[in-house]
Design an enzyme around this catalytic site. Structure first.
Site, PDB file in Angstrom:
ATOM      1  N   VAL A 166      27.141  13.867 -45.765  1.00  0.00           N
ATOM      2  CA  VAL A 166      26.894  12.982 -44.743  1.00  0.00           C
ATOM      3  C   VAL A 166      26.662  11.562 -45.581  1.00  0.00           C
ATOM      4  O   VAL A 166      26.413  10.553 -45.199  1.00  0.00           O
ATOM      5  CB  VAL A 166      25.445  13.033 -43.904  1.00  0.00           C
ATOM      6  CG1 VAL A 166      25.764  14.261 -43.159  1.00  0.00           C
ATOM      7  CG2 VAL A 166      24.068  13.330 -45.145  1.00  0.00           C
ATOM      8  N   GLN A 178      31.229  18.378 -45.306  1.00  0.00           N
ATOM      9  CA  GLN A 178      30.020  18.516 -44.694  1.00  0.00           C
ATOM     10  C   GLN A 178      28.978  17.386 -44.964  1.00  0.00           C
ATOM     11  O   GLN A 178      28.014  17.331 -44.724  1.00  0.00           O
ATOM     12  CB  GLN A 178      29.318  19.975 -45.216  1.00  0.00           C
ATOM     13  CG  GLN A 178      30.062  21.140 -44.642  1.00  0.00           C
ATOM     14  CD  GLN A 178      29.871  22.425 -45.523  1.00  0.00           C
ATOM     15  OE1 GLN A 178      28.933  23.038 -45.092  1.00  0.00           O
ATOM     16  NE2 GLN A 178      30.524  22.543 -46.530  1.00  0.00           N
ATOM     17  N   THR A 206      30.675  23.892 -52.101  1.00  0.00           N
ATOM     18  CA  THR A 206      29.619  24.202 -50.978  1.00  0.00           C
ATOM     19  C   THR A 206      29.150  25.576 -51.220  1.00  0.00           C
ATOM     20  O   THR A 206      29.764  26.468 -51.831  1.00  0.00           O
ATOM     21  CB  THR A 206      30.453  24.208 -49.655  1.00  0.00           C
ATOM     22  OG1 THR A 206      29.775  24.707 -48.551  1.00  0.00           O
ATOM     23  CG2 THR A 206      31.676  24.947 -49.713  1.00  0.00           C
ATOM     24  N   CYS A 216      16.900   1.693 -30.791  1.00  0.00           N
ATOM     25  CA  CYS A 216      18.004   1.799 -29.926  1.00  0.00           C
ATOM     26  C   CYS A 216      18.319   0.295 -29.468  1.00  0.00           C
ATOM     27  O   CYS A 216      17.478  -0.008 -28.845  1.00  0.00           O
ATOM     28  CB  CYS A 216      17.993   2.734 -28.635  1.00  0.00           C
ATOM     29  SG  CYS A 216      19.361   2.482 -27.888  1.00  0.00           S
ATOM     30  N   HIS A 240      29.205  16.982 -40.496  1.00  0.00           N
ATOM     31  CA  HIS A 240      27.824  16.771 -40.111  1.00  0.00           C
ATOM     32  C   HIS A 240      27.574  15.284 -39.849  1.00  0.00           C
ATOM     33  O   HIS A 240      26.116  14.958 -40.090  1.00  0.00           O
ATOM     34  CB  HIS A 240      27.143  17.405 -41.359  1.00  0.00           C
ATOM     35  CG  HIS A 240      27.356  18.894 -41.440  1.00  0.00           C
ATOM     36  ND1 HIS A 240      26.939  19.473 -42.581  1.00  0.00           N
ATOM     37  CD2 HIS A 240      27.956  19.797 -40.620  1.00  0.00           C
ATOM     38  CE1 HIS A 240      27.243  20.978 -42.148  1.00  0.00           C
ATOM     39  NE2 HIS A 240      27.669  20.934 -41.170  1.00  0.00           N
ATOM     40  N   CYS A 279      20.913   6.728 -30.335  1.00  0.00           N
ATOM     41  CA  CYS A 279      19.801   6.888 -29.533  1.00  0.00           C
ATOM     42  C   CYS A 279      19.175   8.279 -29.670  1.00  0.00           C
ATOM     43  O   CYS A 279      19.960   9.326 -28.909  1.00  0.00           O
ATOM     44  CB  CYS A 279      20.080   6.127 -28.139  1.00  0.00           C
ATOM     45  SG  CYS A 279      18.465   6.065 -26.906  1.00  0.00           S
TER      46      CYS A 279
HETATM   47  P1  OAD Z   1      24.474  23.402 -50.925  1.00  0.00           P
HETATM   48  O1  OAD Z   1      23.395  22.807 -51.484  1.00  0.00           O
HETATM   49  O2  OAD Z   1      24.133  24.391 -50.147  1.00  0.00           O
HETATM   50  O3  OAD Z   1      25.489  23.986 -51.908  1.00  0.00           O
HETATM   51  C1  OAD Z   1      26.105  23.142 -53.071  1.00  0.00           C
HETATM   52  C2  OAD Z   1      27.067  24.040 -53.658  1.00  0.00           C
HETATM   53  O4  OAD Z   1      27.609  22.993 -54.857  1.00  0.00           O
HETATM   54  C3  OAD Z   1      26.138  25.160 -54.528  1.00  0.00           C
HETATM   55  O5  OAD Z   1      27.103  26.399 -54.248  1.00  0.00           O
HETATM   56  C4  OAD Z   1      26.342  24.720 -56.094  1.00  0.00           C
HETATM   57  O6  OAD Z   1      26.518  25.663 -56.800  1.00  0.00           O
HETATM   58  C5  OAD Z   1      27.554  23.855 -55.889  1.00  0.00           C
HETATM   59  N1  OAD Z   1      27.683  22.691 -56.910  1.00  0.00           N
HETATM   60  C6  OAD Z   1      26.645  22.023 -57.546  1.00  0.00           C
HETATM   61  N2  OAD Z   1      26.989  21.172 -58.357  1.00  0.00           N
HETATM   62  C7  OAD Z   1      28.311  21.324 -58.452  1.00  0.00           C
HETATM   63  C8  OAD Z   1      29.531  20.646 -59.203  1.00  0.00           C
HETATM   64  N3  OAD Z   1      29.415  19.649 -59.963  1.00  0.00           N
HETATM   65  N4  OAD Z   1      30.604  21.301 -59.087  1.00  0.00           N
HETATM   66  C9  OAD Z   1      31.021  22.299 -58.198  1.00  0.00           C
HETATM   67  N5  OAD Z   1      29.783  22.743 -57.559  1.00  0.00           N
HETATM   68  C10 OAD Z   1      28.632  22.341 -57.706  1.00  0.00           C
HETATM   69  O7  OAD Z   1      25.396  22.119 -49.980  1.00  0.00           O
HETATM   70  P2  OAD Z   1      26.351  22.453 -48.984  1.00  0.00           P
HETATM   71  O8  OAD Z   1      27.145  23.681 -49.064  1.00  0.00           O
HETATM   72  O9  OAD Z   1      27.191  21.235 -48.663  1.00  0.00           O
HETATM   73  O10 OAD Z   1      23.598  20.395 -43.702  1.00  0.00           O
HETATM   74  O11 OAD Z   1      25.258  22.546 -47.661  1.00  0.00           O
HETATM   75  C11 OAD Z   1      25.903  22.598 -46.289  1.00  0.00           C
HETATM   76  C12 OAD Z   1      25.000  22.123 -45.423  1.00  0.00           C
HETATM   77  O12 OAD Z   1      23.617  22.414 -45.678  1.00  0.00           O
HETATM   78  C13 OAD Z   1      24.801  20.559 -45.633  1.00  0.00           C
HETATM   79  O13 OAD Z   1      25.919  19.980 -45.001  1.00  0.00           O
HETATM   80  C14 OAD Z   1      23.286  20.276 -45.168  1.00  0.00           C
HETATM   81  C15 OAD Z   1      22.763  21.601 -45.442  1.00  0.00           C
HETATM   82  O14 OAD Z   1      21.681  21.600 -44.975  1.00  0.00           O
HETATM   83  C16 OAD Z   1      23.227  19.545 -42.828  1.00  0.00           C
HETATM   84  O15 OAD Z   1      22.693  18.258 -43.134  1.00  0.00           O
HETATM   85  C17 OAD Z   1      23.354  19.602 -41.391  1.00  0.00           C
END
Ligand code: OAD
Length: 245
Positions: A102, A100, A191, A151, A118, A126
């Site tokens: 970027v 997920q 995540t 663009c 993502h 664009c």
């Molecule tokens: P989050 O910030 O929601 O979650 C990050 C997770 O990583 C949390 O559950 C933390 O507990 C965990 N974490 C932090 N440090 C860690 C470490 N060293 N080891 C293990 N776990 C750790 O991020 P995502 O789940 O990636 O969307 O969020 C999903 C999407 O929401 C992203 O791709 C982004 C965001 O809005 C878009 O940009 C479209």
């Protein structure tokens, strides 16, 4: 048997392994996560920065925020989590990473067959989709020479080629990711497992009989549903797993 040992045993016997990664995998590289302590969505409003409506209203502000993140990310390097996962994809056919993130750190670590759900913060497209929604170009320049960037085809506004809230994922990426859910072991790594459809992949894998695991520093919505939840920094857990395999 400890959850780590059980996961190790499952991985030793697995031919198809899918790892879904989130921002926690890049935390040790110095890139802030979105939720939780110090998370970006604690200090910034997602609706004002990561939606098409926000961009339509104020492209300059949205671009300034993305330019700041691009600069931050460019100064960071892949960590042990990216390196272990990259090695697995290089040496074990059938082991795949769906991300997920970027930030491109999986790409920079050399991950093969990566699925980026993502998009990439270093790709642009664009705003008016003058050459279609799928036409993106790479621009790693920091700072960008023009703000907001334009663009090259129609001269209109360019936008980051990332998926914003309220937008659909590229159906091809989602299909590729969904095709990786029938696997022996499915791991959700770093995540929060709250953003769909990415978070749904874990449930699909489980429904299809995969052994499911979570690697996270905290308890998440997914913790109670997985077969093994290994708490701790994912870069340490993956390095430990890699040694045990
Ligand atoms: P989050 O910030 O929601 O979650 C990050 C997770 O990583 C949390 O559950 C933390 O507990 C965990 N974490 C932090 N440090 C860690 C470490 N060293 N080891 C293990 N776990 C750790 O991020 P995502 O789940 O990636 O969307 O969020 C999903 C999407 O929401 C992203 O791709 C982004 C965001 O809005 C878009 O940009 C479209």
């Amino acid at each position: 048997m400890s959850q780590l040992n059980e996961l190790t045993t499952r991985l030793r016997n697995a031919s198809a392994v899918t790892v879904l990664t989130g921002a926690g995998v890049s935390a040790a590289s110095g890139i802030p996560t979105f939720r939780g302590a110090g998370g970006l969505w604690r200090n910034f409003s997602a609706t004002e920065l990561a939606t098409p409506e926000a961009f339509a209203r104020d492209p300059q502000t949205v671009w300034e925020w993305y330019a700041w993140r691009r600069e931050q990310i460019l100064g960071c390097d892949p960590n042990a989590a990216h390196r272990v996962l990259a090695r697995w994809t290089q040496t074990r056919p059938g082991w795949r990473v769906v991300t997920q993130n970027v930030d491109d750190l999986h790409v920079r670590a050399g991950t093969r067959g990566l699925v980026r759900l993502h998009g990439s913060i270093f790709e642009l497209r664009c705003w008016r989709s003058c050459r279609g929604e799928r036409f993106v170009w790479r621009d790693e320049r920091v700072p960008l020479p023009e703000m907001p960037p334009r663009c090259p085809d129609c001269g209109g506004l360019a936008r980051p080629a990332v998926v914003w809230f309220g937008e659909m994922l590229d159906p091809r990426d989602l299909e590729t990711a969904a095709a990786l859910t029938p696997c022996d072991v499915f791991i959700a790594a770093g995540t929060s497992a709250v953003v769909y459809p990415a978070a749904g992949l874990l449930h699909e894998a489980r429904a299809q009989g995969a052994f499911t695991a979570e690697l996270n520093t905290e308890v998440t919505d997914a913790t109670r549903d997985v077969d093994a939840a290994v708490q701790g920094p994912v870069e340490q857990t993956l390095a430990a797993l890699d040694k045990l395999l």
